[in-house]
Motif scaffolding. Structure first.
Motif, PDB file in Angstrom:
ATOM      1  N   TYR A   1     -18.069 -11.889  15.924  1.00 36.39           N
ATOM      2  CA  TYR A   1     -17.682 -10.497  15.730  1.00 36.39           C
ATOM      3  C   TYR A   1     -16.261 -10.414  15.197  1.00 36.39           C
ATOM      4  CZ  TYR A   1     -18.292  -5.574  16.278  1.00 36.39           C
ATOM      5  OH  TYR A   1     -18.450  -4.265  16.009  1.00 36.39           O
ATOM      6  N   VAL A   2     -15.974  -9.362  14.425  1.00 32.77           N
ATOM      7  CA  VAL A   2     -14.648  -9.191  13.857  1.00 32.77           C
ATOM      8  C   VAL A   2     -13.679  -8.804  14.981  1.00 32.77           C
ATOM      9  CG1 VAL A   2     -13.297  -8.007  12.097  1.00 32.77           C
ATOM     10  CG2 VAL A   2     -15.764  -8.225  11.832  1.00 32.77           C
ATOM     11  N   ALA A   3     -12.759  -9.663  15.264  1.00 30.14           N
ATOM     12  CA  ALA A   3     -11.798  -9.340  16.322  1.00 30.14           C
ATOM     13  C   ALA A   3     -10.401  -9.767  15.898  1.00 30.14           C
ATOM     14  CB  ALA A   3     -12.176 -10.053  17.607  1.00 30.14           C
ATOM     15  N   LYS A   4      -9.429  -8.952  16.235  1.00 31.90           N
ATOM     16  CA  LYS A   4      -8.063  -9.334  15.971  1.00 31.90           C
ATOM     17  C   LYS A   4      -7.224  -9.024  17.199  1.00 31.90           C
ATOM     18  CE  LYS A   4      -6.991  -5.089  13.357  1.00 31.90           C
ATOM     19  NZ  LYS A   4      -8.094  -4.209  13.518  1.00 31.90           N
TER      20      LYS A   4
ATOM     21  N   PHE B   1     -17.837   1.940  22.193  1.00 34.51           N
ATOM     22  CA  PHE B   1     -19.010   1.228  21.694  1.00 34.51           C
ATOM     23  C   PHE B   1     -20.179   1.358  22.675  1.00 34.51           C
ATOM     24  CE2 PHE B   1     -21.699  -2.459  21.320  1.00 34.51           C
ATOM     25  CZ  PHE B   1     -21.933  -2.516  19.959  1.00 34.51           C
ATOM     26  N   ALA B   2     -19.877   1.193  23.956  1.00 32.91           N
ATOM     27  CA  ALA B   2     -20.922   1.306  24.979  1.00 32.91           C
ATOM     28  C   ALA B   2     -21.497   2.720  25.003  1.00 32.91           C
ATOM     29  CB  ALA B   2     -20.357   0.932  26.348  1.00 32.91           C
ATOM     30  N   GLU B   3     -20.649   3.708  24.748  1.00 24.54           N
ATOM     31  CA  GLU B   3     -21.125   5.098  24.705  1.00 24.54           C
ATOM     32  C   GLU B   3     -22.078   5.278  23.531  1.00 24.54           C
ATOM     33  OE1 GLU B   3     -17.364   7.125  24.559  1.00 24.54           O
ATOM     34  OE2 GLU B   3     -17.295   7.382  26.750  1.00 24.54           O
ATOM     35  N   HIS B   4     -21.655   4.726  22.402  1.00 28.92           N
ATOM     36  CA  HIS B   4     -22.400   4.828  21.152  1.00 28.92           C
ATOM     37  C   HIS B   4     -23.798   4.228  21.277  1.00 28.92           C
ATOM     38  CE1 HIS B   4     -22.439   5.158  16.763  1.00 28.92           C
ATOM     39  NE2 HIS B   4     -23.050   3.993  16.750  1.00 28.92           N
TER      40      HIS B   4
ATOM     41  N   GLU C   1     -23.229  -7.488  13.762  1.00 25.99           N
ATOM     42  CA  GLU C   1     -22.092  -7.549  14.670  1.00 25.99           C
ATOM     43  C   GLU C   1     -22.301  -6.603  15.838  1.00 25.99           C
ATOM     44  OE1 GLU C   1     -19.025  -6.546  11.953  1.00 25.99           O
ATOM     45  OE2 GLU C   1     -19.128  -8.487  10.938  1.00 25.99           O
ATOM     46  N   HIS C   2     -22.905  -5.478  15.526  1.00 24.25           N
ATOM     47  CA  HIS C   2     -23.259  -4.459  16.490  1.00 24.25           C
ATOM     48  C   HIS C   2     -24.092  -5.081  17.614  1.00 24.25           C
ATOM     49  CE1 HIS C   2     -24.233   0.064  16.510  1.00 24.25           C
ATOM     50  NE2 HIS C   2     -24.513  -0.415  17.695  1.00 24.25           N
ATOM     51  N   LEU C   3     -25.150  -5.780  17.198  1.00 21.16           N
ATOM     52  CA  LEU C   3     -26.045  -6.414  18.164  1.00 21.16           C
ATOM     53  C   LEU C   3     -25.326  -7.485  18.955  1.00 21.16           C
ATOM     54  CD1 LEU C   3     -29.300  -6.689  16.049  1.00 21.16           C
ATOM     55  CD2 LEU C   3     -28.904  -5.265  18.080  1.00 21.16           C
ATOM     56  N   SER C   4     -24.430  -8.198  18.277  1.00 25.22           N
ATOM     57  CA  SER C   4     -23.755  -9.280  18.970  1.00 25.22           C
ATOM     58  C   SER C   4     -22.786  -8.744  20.028  1.00 25.22           C
ATOM     59  CB  SER C   4     -23.097 -10.212  17.949  1.00 25.22           C
ATOM     60  OG  SER C   4     -21.722 -10.306  18.168  1.00 25.22           O
ATOM     61  N   LEU C   5     -22.086  -7.653  19.724  1.00 22.04           N
ATOM     62  CA  LEU C   5     -21.179  -7.080  20.738  1.00 22.04           C
ATOM     63  C   LEU C   5     -21.988  -6.536  21.923  1.00 22.04           C
ATOM     64  CD1 LEU C   5     -18.443  -6.305  21.864  1.00 22.04           C
ATOM     65  CD2 LEU C   5     -18.496  -4.218  20.496  1.00 22.04           C
TER      66      LEU C   5
ATOM     67  N   ILE D   1     -21.586  -7.522  25.822  1.00 21.63           N
ATOM     68  CA  ILE D   1     -21.322  -6.606  26.936  1.00 21.63           C
ATOM     69  C   ILE D   1     -22.362  -6.839  28.037  1.00 21.63           C
ATOM     70  CG2 ILE D   1     -21.104  -4.185  27.669  1.00 21.63           C
ATOM     71  CD1 ILE D   1     -20.045  -3.486  24.933  1.00 21.63           C
ATOM     72  N   ARG D   2     -23.605  -7.084  27.607  1.00 23.42           N
ATOM     73  CA  ARG D   2     -24.650  -7.402  28.599  1.00 23.42           C
ATOM     74  C   ARG D   2     -24.273  -8.641  29.393  1.00 23.42           C
ATOM     75  NH1 ARG D   2     -29.052  -6.200  24.899  1.00 23.42           N
ATOM     76  NH2 ARG D   2     -29.794  -4.121  25.431  1.00 23.42           N
ATOM     77  N   GLN D   3     -23.812  -9.660  28.669  1.00 24.59           N
ATOM     78  CA  GLN D   3     -23.380 -10.896  29.339  1.00 24.59           C
ATOM     79  C   GLN D   3     -22.206 -10.646  30.265  1.00 24.59           C
ATOM     80  OE1 GLN D   3     -22.561 -13.948  26.389  1.00 24.59           O
ATOM     81  NE2 GLN D   3     -24.561 -13.578  25.462  1.00 24.59           N
ATOM     82  N   ALA D   4     -21.356  -9.685  29.870  1.00 24.77           N
ATOM     83  CA  ALA D   4     -20.189  -9.374  30.694  1.00 24.77           C
ATOM     84  C   ALA D   4     -20.628  -8.890  32.068  1.00 24.77           C
ATOM     85  CB  ALA D   4     -19.324  -8.322  30.006  1.00 24.77           C
ATOM     86  N   VAL D   5     -21.672  -8.037  32.080  1.00 22.13           N
ATOM     87  CA  VAL D   5     -22.165  -7.502  33.346  1.00 22.13           C
ATOM     88  C   VAL D   5     -22.848  -8.621  34.138  1.00 22.13           C
ATOM     89  CG1 VAL D   5     -23.687  -5.806  34.442  1.00 22.13           C
ATOM     90  CG2 VAL D   5     -22.504  -5.226  32.318  1.00 22.13           C
ATOM     91  N   GLU D   6     -23.751  -9.332  33.458  1.00 19.24           N
ATOM     92  CA  GLU D   6     -24.527 -10.361  34.164  1.00 19.24           C
ATOM     93  C   GLU D   6     -23.669 -11.567  34.539  1.00 19.24           C
ATOM     94  OE1 GLU D   6     -27.662 -10.820  31.329  1.00 19.24           O
ATOM     95  OE2 GLU D   6     -28.312  -8.745  31.709  1.00 19.24           O
ATOM     96  N   GLY D   7     -22.686 -11.880  33.699  1.00 16.30           N
ATOM     97  CA  GLY D   7     -21.862 -13.071  33.920  1.00 16.30           C
ATOM     98  C   GLY D   7     -20.588 -12.810  34.708  1.00 16.30           C
ATOM     99  N   HIS D   8     -20.524 -11.646  35.361  1.00 17.37           N
ATOM    100  CA  HIS D   8     -19.385 -11.316  36.225  1.00 17.37           C
ATOM    101  C   HIS D   8     -18.035 -11.395  35.515  1.00 17.37           C
ATOM    102  CE1 HIS D   8     -22.341 -11.460  39.383  1.00 17.37           C
ATOM    103  NE2 HIS D   8     -22.705 -12.639  38.935  1.00 17.37           N
ATOM    104  N   GLN D   9     -17.985 -10.881  34.284  1.00 20.79           N
ATOM    105  CA  GLN D   9     -16.714 -10.872  33.554  1.00 20.79           C
ATOM    106  C   GLN D   9     -15.997  -9.535  33.709  1.00 20.79           C
ATOM    107  OE1 GLN D   9     -17.889 -11.736  29.507  1.00 20.79           O
ATOM    108  NE2 GLN D   9     -18.981 -13.577  30.131  1.00 20.79           N
TER     109      GLN D   9
END
Ligand code: C2E
Ligand code: CA
Ligand code: CA
Ligand code: CA
Length: 277
Positions: free
Chosen positions: A1-4, A80-83, A23-27, A31-39
């Protein structure tokens, strides 16, 4: 994903995600991994009573500790999560953490009110009040210790529907707050028709109180809020002069870096032991 990287060291996602399906799908999957992976973490920032001189509540603020990117600012991933609608999962997660923590603090003799940020999308969710009832029950947390912060624009998305959800929450005894007050386009008389208890003056006003026009706006907002029976909170209080001015104006609570940055629950408990508030 494009990140700076921006100055704060946060990873910033490219705002043009609308056009980048991949990129949309990848972010989204990150975020899903963030919830499941305790980030994800919830940090808490104190709200100090200007009359009582003590910490009366805290605002829960979401933090994402990305394994590679480091801290990702909520200002970057919440929109993004809202979108994508995934905000529903995030809100549910934050509510559970905050309500559990609040119940725990209360059992330990620290009845702090906990404020949780709620998105426009959440106000369209008919199940929100039931979810909140379940969580309050599960953790033995009184409704009056939960405050929900909503923005004016959030409410405007579907005023009739949002009003019903807010009324239901208010009947339950949940405290309701208008966040970022002054940045939207609705008037205070409009806000007064909502079942809200609190007004948070946006930090863009608070940080410019050395300007006499802005100071007048802040003072009038506090007075108008009070005449409508609302508690008035100022956010973004960064120095002692701001705090003094707000106290003179009769503001009820102050929140900002001058008192404390948002902290993990354990660090907040330590801070409370040594702070003058
Ligand atoms: P907000 O609700 O207006 O939250 C206040 C923001 O101001 C927080 O930024 C906080 O860290 C920051 N802040 C506090 N005191 C000061 C100060 O003295 N000076 C300055 N310059 N800033 C201060 P944060 O944590 O980066 O959150 C940004 C926004 O992301 C929040 O703005 C809120 O709109 C959203 N957000 C954060 N957590 C959640 C969440 O759990 N759910 C939802 N829906 N939105 C969230
Ligand atoms: Ca807020
Ligand atoms: Ca705010
Ligand atoms: Ca804000």
């Amino acid at each position: 994903y494009v990140a700076k990287r921006n100055k704060g060291g946060y990873a910033v996602y490219d705002a043009s995600y609308d056009t980048h399906q991949q990129e949309h799908l990848s972010l989204l999957s990150e975020i899903r991994q963030a919830v499941e992976g305790h980030q994800l973490r919830v940090y808490y920032q104190p709200k100090v009573g200007l009359l009582s001189g003590v910490v009366e509540g805290v605002e829960a603020l979401l933090r994402w500790e990305h394994p590679r990117r480091g801290f990702v600012s909520p200002g970057d991933f919440i929109p993004f999560a809202e979108h994508t609608g995934y905000i529903k999962v995030l809100t549910r997660w934050v509510l559970e953490q905050a309500i559990r923590q609040c119940g725990q603090w209360r059992s330990n003799g620290m009845p702090l009110q906990v404020s949780v940020n709620i998105s426009a999308r959440d106000l369209l969710n008919r199940e929100l009040p039931d979810l909140i009832v379940q969580l309050l029950d599960r953790y033995g947390t009184p409704a009056s210790l939960l405050c929900l912060e909503i923005t004016e624009s959030g409410f405007m998305e579907d005023p009739a529907h949002s009003q019903r959800v807010l009324e239901r929450l208010h009947e339950l005894g949940v405290v309701l707050s208008i966040d970022d007050y002054g940045t939207g386009y609705s008037s205070l008389s409009y806000v007064a028709r909502l079942p809200v208890d609190e007004l948070k003056i946006d930090r863009s006003f608070v940080k410019q109180m050395s300007d006499s026009t802005t100071a007048t706006i802040v003072r009038s907002t506090i007075e108008l809020g009070h005449s409508l029976g609302l508690k008035v909170v100022a956010e973004g209080v960064e120095d002692e002069a701001d705090l003094r001015t707000l106290r003179v104006y009769g503001c009820d609570q102050a929140q900002g870096y001058f008192m404390s940055r948002p902290l993990p629950a354990k660090e907040l408990e330590e801070w409370l032991k040594h702070s003058p508030w």
